[in-house]
Scaffold this active site. Structure first.
Site, PDB file in Angstrom:
ATOM      1  N   ASP A  29       0.847  -1.186   0.000  1.00  0.00           N
ATOM      2  CA  ASP A  29       0.000   0.000   0.000  1.00  0.00           C
ATOM      3  C   ASP A  29       0.888   1.244   0.000  1.00  0.00           C
ATOM      4  O   ASP A  29       1.894   1.309   0.702  1.00  0.00           O
ATOM      5  CB  ASP A  29      -0.904   0.001   1.239  1.00  0.00           C
ATOM      6  CG  ASP A  29      -2.055   0.974   1.109  1.00  0.00           C
ATOM      7  OD1 ASP A  29      -3.203   0.532   0.991  1.00  0.00           O
ATOM      8  OD2 ASP A  29      -1.791   2.210   1.118  1.00  0.00           O
ATOM      9  N   ASN A  86     -12.982  -3.760   2.180  1.00  0.00           N
ATOM     10  CA  ASN A  86     -13.979  -2.700   2.292  1.00  0.00           C
ATOM     11  C   ASN A  86     -14.906  -2.741   1.083  1.00  0.00           C
ATOM     12  O   ASN A  86     -14.454  -2.975  -0.043  1.00  0.00           O
ATOM     13  CB  ASN A  86     -13.300  -1.326   2.372  1.00  0.00           C
ATOM     14  CG  ASN A  86     -12.452  -1.175   3.623  1.00  0.00           C
ATOM     15  OD1 ASN A  86     -12.824  -1.652   4.692  1.00  0.00           O
ATOM     16  ND2 ASN A  86     -11.316  -0.507   3.505  1.00  0.00           N
ATOM     17  N   HIS A  99     -10.112  -5.407  -3.462  1.00  0.00           N
ATOM     18  CA  HIS A  99      -8.788  -5.620  -2.876  1.00  0.00           C
ATOM     19  C   HIS A  99      -8.927  -6.056  -1.431  1.00  0.00           C
ATOM     20  O   HIS A  99      -9.845  -5.637  -0.734  1.00  0.00           O
ATOM     21  CB  HIS A  99      -7.914  -4.361  -2.972  1.00  0.00           C
ATOM     22  CG  HIS A  99      -8.566  -3.108  -2.478  1.00  0.00           C
ATOM     23  ND1 HIS A  99      -9.500  -2.428  -3.222  1.00  0.00           N
ATOM     24  CD2 HIS A  99      -8.435  -2.427  -1.318  1.00  0.00           C
ATOM     25  CE1 HIS A  99      -9.901  -1.362  -2.551  1.00  0.00           C
ATOM     26  NE2 HIS A  99      -9.285  -1.347  -1.388  1.00  0.00           N
ATOM     27  N   MET A 100      -7.980  -6.877  -1.019  1.00  0.00           N
ATOM     28  CA  MET A 100      -7.887  -7.322   0.371  1.00  0.00           C
ATOM     29  C   MET A 100      -6.679  -6.650   0.996  1.00  0.00           C
ATOM     30  O   MET A 100      -5.580  -6.711   0.445  1.00  0.00           O
ATOM     31  CB  MET A 100      -7.741  -8.848   0.402  1.00  0.00           C
ATOM     32  CG  MET A 100      -7.593  -9.436   1.782  1.00  0.00           C
ATOM     33  SD  MET A 100      -7.434 -11.247   1.660  1.00  0.00           S
ATOM     34  CE  MET A 100      -9.126 -11.680   1.321  1.00  0.00           C
TER      35      MET A 100
HETATM   36  P1  5GP Z   1      -9.859   1.191   0.264  1.00  0.00           P
HETATM   37  O1  5GP Z   1     -10.169   2.387   1.120  1.00  0.00           O
HETATM   38  O2  5GP Z   1     -10.435   1.323  -1.122  1.00  0.00           O
HETATM   39  O3  5GP Z   1     -10.215  -0.111   0.916  1.00  0.00           O
HETATM   40  O4  5GP Z   1      -8.292   1.138   0.156  1.00  0.00           O
HETATM   41  C1  5GP Z   1      -7.578   1.737  -0.893  1.00  0.00           C
HETATM   42  C2  5GP Z   1      -6.108   1.642  -0.531  1.00  0.00           C
HETATM   43  O5  5GP Z   1      -5.370   1.847  -1.706  1.00  0.00           O
HETATM   44  C3  5GP Z   1      -5.651   2.683   0.487  1.00  0.00           C
HETATM   45  O6  5GP Z   1      -5.081   2.030   1.608  1.00  0.00           O
HETATM   46  C4  5GP Z   1      -4.625   3.500  -0.284  1.00  0.00           C
HETATM   47  O7  5GP Z   1      -3.526   3.919   0.514  1.00  0.00           O
HETATM   48  C5  5GP Z   1      -4.197   2.551  -1.378  1.00  0.00           C
HETATM   49  N1  5GP Z   1      -3.779   3.208  -2.625  1.00  0.00           N
HETATM   50  C6  5GP Z   1      -4.430   4.207  -3.275  1.00  0.00           C
HETATM   51  N2  5GP Z   1      -3.772   4.560  -4.385  1.00  0.00           N
HETATM   52  C7  5GP Z   1      -2.679   3.737  -4.456  1.00  0.00           C
HETATM   53  C8  5GP Z   1      -1.600   3.633  -5.401  1.00  0.00           C
HETATM   54  O8  5GP Z   1      -1.519   4.333  -6.400  1.00  0.00           O
HETATM   55  N3  5GP Z   1      -0.664   2.686  -5.146  1.00  0.00           N
HETATM   56  C9  5GP Z   1      -0.727   1.871  -4.044  1.00  0.00           C
HETATM   57  N4  5GP Z   1       0.262   0.985  -3.905  1.00  0.00           N
HETATM   58  N5  5GP Z   1      -1.728   1.955  -3.134  1.00  0.00           N
HETATM   59  C10 5GP Z   1      -2.687   2.877  -3.340  1.00  0.00           C
END
Ligand code: 5GP
Length: 116
Positions: A29, A86, A99-100
């Site tokens: 992340d 989520n 995603h997990m």
């Molecule tokens: P969500 O809130 O959708 O469950 O989690 C999305 C996750 O994706 C967040 O923890 C955020 O930090 C991560 N994330 C968002 N954009 C990027 C990216 O461009 N690269 C990576 N490696 N993680 C990302």
């Protein structure tokens, strides 16, 4: 619509990829919430958990097994970790490519905030 995770899966934008096979990809992340914070995603752009079909059952199982394998590689299998998926607004989903989250490396506290 293409999400950032689909671009990572295809290698079009950089990420620290820890694992990739024909079904799933795992990468760190970008904004870690714990010492280990890895995202495991299906290569197929499934938007949310609501969109999983019977034909995704092997992929969903692979996501969990890969998470456990990475937890072992990261040295947190015995100390413990949390797997989170989520879904939609109330689940706090920000990226609409399933995603997990694999989180560990410290005590993570209560599973859900009781604040509204
Ligand atoms: P969500 O809130 O959708 O469950 O989690 C999305 C996750 O994706 C967040 O923890 C955020 O930090 C991560 N994330 C968002 N954009 C990027 C990216 O461009 N690269 C990576 N490696 N993680 C990302």
């Amino acid at each position: 619509m293409t999400t950032i995770f689909e671009s990572i899966v295809k290698g079009e934008i950089p990420a620290t990829i820890l694992y990739q096979d024909e079904l799933v990809t795992a990468f760190r992340d970008i904004n870690p919430a714990a010492p280990t914070h890895v995202l495991i995603v299906p290569n197929r752009p499934i938007p949310t958990a609501n969109d999983l079909t019977e034909e995704d059952e092997v992929t969903a199982g692979r996501m969990m097994r890969v998470a456990a394998r990475i937890a072992a590689d990261e040295g947190i299998a015995e100390s413990g970790y949390r797997l989170i998926v989520n879904c939609n607004r109330d689940g706090g989903q920000e990226v609409y490519h399933l995603h997990m989250h694999l989180l560990g490396g410290r005590r993570l506290g209560p599973m859900v905030s009781r604040q509204t």
